[in-house]
Design an enzyme around this catalytic site. Structure first.
Site, mmCIF file in Angstrom:
data_model
loop_
_atom_site.group_PDB
_atom_site.id
_atom_site.type_symbol
_atom_site.label_atom_id
_atom_site.label_comp_id
_atom_site.label_asym_id
_atom_site.label_seq_id
_atom_site.Cartn_x
_atom_site.Cartn_y
_atom_site.Cartn_z
ATOM 1 N N SER A 49 0.815 -1.220 0.000
ATOM 2 C CA SER A 49 0.000 0.000 0.000
ATOM 3 C C SER A 49 0.846 1.266 0.000
ATOM 4 C CB SER A 49 -0.916 0.000 1.231
ATOM 5 O OG SER A 49 -0.139 -0.173 2.402
ATOM 6 N N ARG A 182 -7.156 10.792 -8.322
ATOM 7 C CA ARG A 182 -7.726 10.904 -6.967
ATOM 8 C C ARG A 182 -6.603 11.129 -5.960
ATOM 9 N NH1 ARG A 182 -6.836 8.172 -1.858
ATOM 10 N NH2 ARG A 182 -8.764 8.252 -0.661
ATOM 11 N N VAL A 183 -6.793 12.083 -5.067
ATOM 12 C CA VAL A 183 -5.810 12.345 -4.014
ATOM 13 C C VAL A 183 -6.503 12.167 -2.673
ATOM 14 C CG1 VAL A 183 -4.341 14.110 -2.962
ATOM 15 C CG2 VAL A 183 -4.478 13.924 -5.457
ATOM 16 N N GLY A 184 -5.850 11.456 -1.750
ATOM 17 C CA GLY A 184 -6.424 11.255 -0.422
ATOM 18 C C GLY A 184 -5.916 12.304 0.559
ATOM 19 N N ASP A 185 -6.002 11.957 1.832
ATOM 20 C CA ASP A 185 -5.603 12.897 2.888
ATOM 21 C C ASP A 185 -4.093 12.997 3.058
ATOM 22 O OD1 ASP A 185 -6.011 10.100 3.811
ATOM 23 O OD2 ASP A 185 -5.036 10.883 5.611
ATOM 24 N N THR A 205 -4.539 7.585 8.913
ATOM 25 C CA THR A 205 -4.565 6.515 7.921
ATOM 26 C C THR A 205 -5.998 6.000 7.831
ATOM 27 O OG1 THR A 205 -3.729 4.299 7.352
ATOM 28 C CG2 THR A 205 -3.787 4.850 9.682
ATOM 29 N N GLY A 206 -6.353 5.501 6.663
ATOM 30 C CA GLY A 206 -7.733 5.076 6.466
ATOM 31 C C GLY A 206 -8.344 5.863 5.329
ATOM 32 N N GLY A 208 -9.294 8.482 3.147
ATOM 33 C CA GLY A 208 -8.923 9.888 2.992
ATOM 34 C C GLY A 208 -10.115 10.793 2.795
HETATM 35 N N1 GLY Z 1 -5.403 7.585 3.726
HETATM 36 C C1 GLY Z 1 -4.890 7.372 2.441
HETATM 37 C C2 GLY Z 1 -5.830 7.639 1.368
HETATM 38 O O1 GLY Z 1 -7.025 7.663 1.561
HETATM 39 O O2 GLY Z 1 -5.379 7.812 0.243
#
Ligand code: GLY
Length: 302
Positions: A49, A182-185, A205-206, A208
């Site tokens: 990941s 797509r961009v997460g947190d 984590t988790g 985003g």
């Molecule tokens: N927490 C990582 C993401 O959602 O990309």
């Protein structure tokens, strides 16, 4: 008194803590220790990941997000949607040190890395390709709201160095089967990470998409600034967001994985705290007091 301390998300965070502890014990600055700690995880192809061997997007390409924040001056370096570089945290460090910017995305970040001599590398491994093919078949067979196993386990590292410097770092391949772009947190300051020498640091984590709705990392550091311990701050900030979104979560989340969040924090005395809204979040930590690596299950918020 604790001279240095470091904590990292998930069992694979043990590798980050081992690398970071050695560096912190030798007296290096927190930002160097955190960068190397994150890089160790990025370069391990068995961690599916983060970095090399990360989870591909829906088109089968690995797009990476990473960030670093230095609590001394609140300096940030982050990259998002980067392809073809094994250590996006190294690009994030360049952004922090050498540009007037905080976040570079996609092709711009890749060209910046090229210009600084970082080598391009293949991120897709045989096993990440096979996992992607399997997920694609599952998606094709699912009628609606498919469960896509395996998702978004970010490496997040927080550290206190021997000068009292506090640092946060993150790196992830993001949500499994995400749309390209797509961009997460994880590369978003305040959401996936935050660090301030005057208060502490936090990483998330988790999912985003949920974490960024609550700017969770900033919320945790702000609670520590007001006197909360890392443990109290993690529980209160995550608990508050979950309660705020409670009615919405099952309806708006396509998969169970998309309801999961976890947070990890450290303060200026090297105290560590963590919380999750599920029962599977383990984190690793080590402090100068014992010099021993611990792997701990985070408490579940009420
Ligand atoms: N927490 C990582 C993401 O959602 O990309």
């Amino acid at each position: 008194m604790v001279r240095w301390a470091i904590a990292a998300t998930w069992p694979f965070g043990q590798m980050a803590v081992e690398v970071g502890s050695r560096l912190l014990a030798s007296g290096v600055m927190g930002i160097d220790a955190v960068e190397e700690a994150v890089r160790a995880v990025e370069l391990d192809p068995s961690i599916d990941s983060v970095g090399v061997g990360g989870i591909p997007n829906i088109e089968g390409e690995v797009q990476l997000d990473a960030a670093l924040m230095r609590g001394r001056d609140l300096a940030v370096g982050a990259v998002a949607g980067v392809k073809g570089f094994s250590s996006p945290v190294g690009i994030a460090r360049l952004v922090l040190e050498k540009t007037p910017h905080h976040l570079l995305v996609g092709e711009g970040a890749e060209r910046y890395a090229d210009a600084h001599g970082l080598e391009r590398s293949q991120l897709l491994t045989q096993s990440s390709l096979e996992a992607w093919q399997k997920r694609r078949e599952q998606l094709a067979q699912a009628s609606s709201s498919p469960e896509v196993p395996g998702s978004h386990d970010t490496i997040g590292v927080v550290a206190l160095d021997q000068r009292g410097g506090i640092t946060a770092g993150t790196s992830t391949s993001g949500l499994a089967m995400k749309l390209p772009g797509r961009v997460g947190d994880s590369p978003l300051v305040g959401s996936g990470f935050y660090a301030d020498d005057l208060a502490g640091a936090a990483v998330a984590t988790g999912c985003g998409e949920l974490i960024m709705r609550g700017c969770l990392s900033y919320a945790i550091v702000d609670l520590m600034r007001s006197g909360a311990s890392p443990q109290e701050a993690c529980g209160d900030a995550l608990g508050g967001l979950v309660r705020r979104l409670e009615k919405d979560l099952p309806v708006r989340s396509a998969t169970e994985d998309m309801t999961k969040m976890a947070v990890l924090a450290i303060d200026g005395e090297g105290n560590v705290g963590a919380a999750a809204n599920h029962a599977e979040f383990d984190y690793a930590y080590c402090t100068s007091k014992e010099g021993k690596l611990h792997l701990v299950r985070a408490s579940i918020i009420n």
